[in-house]
Design a protein around this motif. Structure first.
Motif, PDB file in Angstrom:
ATOM      1  N   THR A   1     -60.626  41.667  -9.720  1.00 47.04           N
ATOM      2  CA  THR A   1     -61.963  41.228  -9.740  1.00 47.04           C
ATOM      3  C   THR A   1     -61.568  39.803  -8.973  1.00 47.04           C
ATOM      4  N   GLU A   2     -62.454  39.392  -7.374  1.00 51.04           N
ATOM      5  CA  GLU A   2     -62.591  38.077  -7.100  1.00 51.04           C
ATOM      6  C   GLU A   2     -63.595  37.595  -7.736  1.00 51.04           C
ATOM      7  N   VAL A   3     -63.086  35.878  -8.143  1.00 46.73           N
ATOM      8  CA  VAL A   3     -63.646  35.240  -9.058  1.00 46.73           C
ATOM      9  C   VAL A   3     -64.848  34.108  -8.589  1.00 46.73           C
ATOM     10  N   PHE A   4     -63.593  33.221  -7.504  1.00 45.98           N
ATOM     11  CA  PHE A   4     -64.004  32.646  -6.440  1.00 45.98           C
ATOM     12  C   PHE A   4     -63.569  32.612  -4.395  1.00 45.98           C
ATOM     13  N   HIS A   5     -64.488  32.508  -3.790  1.00 50.39           N
ATOM     14  CA  HIS A   5     -64.045  32.732  -2.207  1.00 50.39           C
ATOM     15  C   HIS A   5     -64.485  31.588  -1.483  1.00 50.39           C
ATOM     16  N   LEU A   6     -64.016  30.380  -1.266  1.00 50.46           N
ATOM     17  CA  LEU A   6     -64.561  29.362  -0.519  1.00 50.46           C
ATOM     18  C   LEU A   6     -64.481  30.414   0.612  1.00 50.46           C
TER      19      LEU A   6
END
Length: 106
Positions: A100-105
């Motif tokens: 599960t992706e929890v952050f993306h810049l």
């Protein structure tokens, strides 16, 4: 575009051969991945066998289904299965559980 990351575990006694196999992935397999919508696909291997995979695709379920329908993928998965721990009878691509992706810049 979906960003997909997953983990698998390569057997410690097969690390060198696993790296070698991925230095010369079959052209048909590379073509199938591209045609199925796998983009920016990378594998990262830690010395203890932890394998981190990352790819981008418009629809991961559709991309997996397209690969599952190819003969080259069935042959590749059969050859790669012995390299992995804890597949519980599944092919390596069937054992992929996206994180599960929890952050993306961006």
């Amino acid at each position: 575009m979906q960003r997909v990351c997953f983990l698998l575990k390569v057997r410690a006694d097969r690390l060198a051969e696993y790296r070698e196999r991925h230095s010369a992935v079959w052209p048909g397999m590379l073509r199938a991945l591209t045609e199925a919508g796998w983009h920016n696909y990378s594998l990262f291997l830690r010395e203890d066998g932890l394998l981190v995979g990352y790819l981008e695709t418009p629809d991961f379920a559709a991309a997996q289904a397209k690969m599952a329908a190819t003969d080259v993928n069935a042959r590749w998965q059969a050859e790669m299965a012995p390299f992995f721990e804890a597949l519980d009878g599944a092919a390596p691509d069937e054992a992929v559980k996206p994180l599960t992706e929890v952050f993306h810049l961006a």
